[in-house]
Each structure stands twice: as C-alpha cells, then as structure tokens.
Design an enzyme around this catalytic site. Structure first.
Site, PDB file in Angstrom:
ATOM      1  N   ASN A  15       0.800  -1.218   0.000  1.00 10.94           N
ATOM      2  CA  ASN A  15       0.000   0.000   0.000  1.00 10.94           C
ATOM      3  C   ASN A  15       0.837   1.275   0.000  1.00 10.94           C
ATOM      4  O   ASN A  15       0.288   2.372  -0.140  1.00 10.94           O
ATOM      5  CB  ASN A  15      -0.924   0.011   1.226  1.00 10.94           C
ATOM      6  CG  ASN A  15      -1.815  -1.224   1.265  1.00 10.94           C
ATOM      7  OD1 ASN A  15      -2.654  -1.420   0.388  1.00 10.94           O
ATOM      8  ND2 ASN A  15      -1.620  -2.074   2.278  1.00 10.94           N
ATOM      9  N   ARG A 121      25.974   0.417 -25.227  1.00 12.63           N
ATOM     10  CA  ARG A 121      24.618   0.878 -25.493  1.00 12.63           C
ATOM     11  C   ARG A 121      23.921  -0.069 -26.479  1.00 12.63           C
ATOM     12  O   ARG A 121      24.547  -0.974 -27.027  1.00 12.63           O
ATOM     13  CB  ARG A 121      24.671   2.313 -26.000  1.00 12.63           C
ATOM     14  CG  ARG A 121      25.146   3.284 -24.925  1.00 12.63           C
ATOM     15  CD  ARG A 121      25.574   4.614 -25.491  1.00 12.63           C
ATOM     16  NE  ARG A 121      24.492   5.251 -26.231  1.00 12.63           N
ATOM     17  CZ  ARG A 121      24.669   6.362 -26.968  1.00 12.63           C
ATOM     18  NH1 ARG A 121      25.867   6.918 -27.055  1.00 12.63           N
ATOM     19  NH2 ARG A 121      23.647   6.900 -27.615  1.00 12.63           N
ATOM     20  N   HIS A 151      41.027   1.569 -23.987  1.00 11.45           N
ATOM     21  CA  HIS A 151      40.600   2.599 -23.048  1.00 11.45           C
ATOM     22  C   HIS A 151      40.248   3.914 -23.752  1.00 11.45           C
ATOM     23  O   HIS A 151      40.736   4.218 -24.831  1.00 11.45           O
ATOM     24  CB  HIS A 151      41.686   2.872 -21.990  1.00 11.45           C
ATOM     25  CG  HIS A 151      43.082   2.699 -22.497  1.00 11.45           C
ATOM     26  ND1 HIS A 151      43.929   1.732 -22.011  1.00 11.45           N
ATOM     27  CD2 HIS A 151      43.763   3.330 -23.479  1.00 11.45           C
ATOM     28  CE1 HIS A 151      45.087   1.794 -22.655  1.00 11.45           C
ATOM     29  NE2 HIS A 151      45.004   2.749 -23.546  1.00 11.45           N
ATOM     30  N   TYR A 175      27.919  11.514 -36.129  1.00 14.10           N
ATOM     31  CA  TYR A 175      26.777  12.448 -36.164  1.00 14.10           C
ATOM     32  C   TYR A 175      27.202  13.698 -36.928  1.00 14.10           C
ATOM     33  O   TYR A 175      28.115  14.415 -36.514  1.00 14.10           O
ATOM     34  CB  TYR A 175      26.348  12.800 -34.743  1.00 14.10           C
ATOM     35  CG  TYR A 175      25.061  13.575 -34.650  1.00 14.10           C
ATOM     36  CD1 TYR A 175      23.866  13.039 -35.116  1.00 14.10           C
ATOM     37  CD2 TYR A 175      25.026  14.842 -34.081  1.00 14.10           C
ATOM     38  CE1 TYR A 175      22.685  13.733 -35.021  1.00 14.10           C
ATOM     39  CE2 TYR A 175      23.844  15.552 -33.963  1.00 14.10           C
ATOM     40  CZ  TYR A 175      22.667  14.996 -34.448  1.00 14.10           C
ATOM     41  OH  TYR A 175      21.494  15.689 -34.350  1.00 14.10           O
ATOM     42  N   SER A 194      46.581   5.882 -31.514  1.00 16.17           N
ATOM     43  CA  SER A 194      45.852   6.667 -30.511  1.00 16.17           C
ATOM     44  C   SER A 194      45.431   8.034 -31.045  1.00 16.17           C
ATOM     45  O   SER A 194      46.070   8.598 -31.935  1.00 16.17           O
ATOM     46  CB  SER A 194      46.727   6.857 -29.269  1.00 16.17           C
ATOM     47  OG  SER A 194      47.023   5.615 -28.678  1.00 16.17           O
TER      48      SER A 194
END
EC number: 2.7.7.23
Length: 249
Positions: A15, A121, A151, A175, A194
C-alpha cells in the site's frame, strides 16, 4: 468476495513505498536462492539484485552490488564484478564483466572481457575473445573476434573486423551537421593509432595502419598507411632569456 487471513509469509498487501520495498526484497531473495541452488555463485546474495526474468548458467560468479534486469541471459563460468548494471543483454560463457560497467540491449559472445567502467549501449555485439577496456563506450557496434579497444574510446554506428587494435582516444564521428548518423567500417587486422578520429561515412581496408593523431576523412585501402595531421615546426633557441632582475630573484 471473501478475504483470507494469513501470515506475511503467504501474502501481504503493498500500500506504500515501504511495503513495496519489502515485497521487492523478498522477490530478489527468492530469485537469488533459486540461482544458487542451480549452481550460480553469489558472494553476497543480500546485495545482489536479479529480476525474475533473468537466466544465469551454473558456475557464474556474481559479485556484490550487481543489478541484472529484463530479458538478460548469462552463460556459464562468467564473472560479473561489483557495481555493474546489465539490462536486456545476452552474455556468453567465460565472459568477464569488470566493475562499474553498464550494459543495455547488448550481446557478448564467449570469452569476452569488458570494463572496468565500460558502457555498451543498444545494438552492440562483441564477438569471441574481444576486449573492451575501461572508459570505452560503444553504440550500434559490431566488434570482431580478438579485437581490442583498451581505453578512453567512443565507437558508434561502426563495424570493426577481427584482430583490430583500436588505440586510446579513438572516436568515430558518426553524427553530422545534417543531423544524420553515418557508419564507419574497419576491416580485419587494422592498427588504429591513438587519438584518431574517423569522420563517417568511412571505410578502412584489411591490414591498414592509421597513424596516431590522424583525422581520417577519406577511405583507406587495404594494407595502406594513412596519416592526417598537421606538420610539426621546431624553432630552436625560441625561449626568451631571463632578465637580470629575474636572475637575481
């Protein structure tokens, strides 16, 4: 209708938030006990939160402070370290998810290692024996067998081949200014130095080498070396000499 009086072990009402918390804790406890009876190793079942819909194979080790939810499925002899969150993901056998990693709607094949502090993701798939290291984020990525991203890397909307080495600080610039997302394709056995940026859409052929610090805007053929960086200038004796006042001080 008729009410049946019983003890809280049989049924109790929910409740408010306090009672909801108690009911939830009982469900997590029941799921943990069932998993341990099936051969799952839980170091501290009191601080492990596995939803009813989750499947975990025998021999898998779950560390404290782990939350596994939704339609997640974990194979046998895997290790899920502390402070990891796994949602609607499929994890194979002998996989290591190191501490602080966040997985949602992703798939990890057998003998993969992820983390610590990795973010996978939705629609990301990591193939056999690949390694995704600390502070690596992936979104809609196919990451090939025995490939490595050690990393501090972001890979989005990309297909990465087998035995690829992705250097620290690599970014897929997916994007664009037109507010659309574009794809990066990297072949097998590619070495990415890198601090590389891939401006999608872009394709890199098998066995190519990308020099560190490059911004790649054109396709790279197989077995080619691509370097795209500003030219270094060196001016000798450039630093000003100290004045007499600065020398005395």
């Amino acid at each position: 209708m008729q009410a049946i009086k019983s003890t809280p072990k049989v049924a109790f009402g929910v409740n408010n938030q306090v009672e909801l918390s108690k009911a939830t804790r009982l469900l997590f406890k029941r799921k943990a006990l069932r998993l341990m009876e099936e051969g799952v190793l839980m170091i501290d079942p009191r601080s492990t939160y596995v939803e009813e819909t989750v499947e975990i194979g025998s021999g898998t080790v779950i560390y404290p402070n782990v939350f596994i939810r939704g339609r997640s499925k974990i194979g046998s002899f895997s290790v899920i370290e502390s402070n990891s969150f796994i949602s609607d993901s499929e994890i194979g056998d002998s996989v290591q998810v190191r501490g602080g990693s966040y997985l949602e709607s992703s798939k990890l094949h057998n003998r993969v290692s992820v983390g610590p502090y990795a973010r996978l993701r939705p629609e990301t798939e990591i193939f056999e024996e690949a390694h995704v290291g600390n502070f690596v984020e992936m979104k809609k990525v196919k990451f090939g067998k025995k490939s490595k991203a050690g990393h501090l890397t972001y890979l989005g909307d990309a297909e990465i081949g087998e035995e690829v080495n992705v250097g620290c600080g690599t970014i897929t610039c997916n994007y664009a200014a037109d507010r659309k997302k574009y794809k990066t394709k990297i072949g097998n056995r590619v070495f990415v130095g890198s601090d590389t940026q891939f401006v999608a859409p872009i394709e890199v052929g098998d066995d190519a080498i990308i020099g560190s610090g490059s911004t790649i805007t054109k396709n790279v053929p197989a077995k080619a070396l691509a370097v795209a960086r500003g030219k270094q200038f060196v001016k000798e004796n450039y630093a000003p000499k100290a004045t007499e006042t600065e020398t005395k001080e």
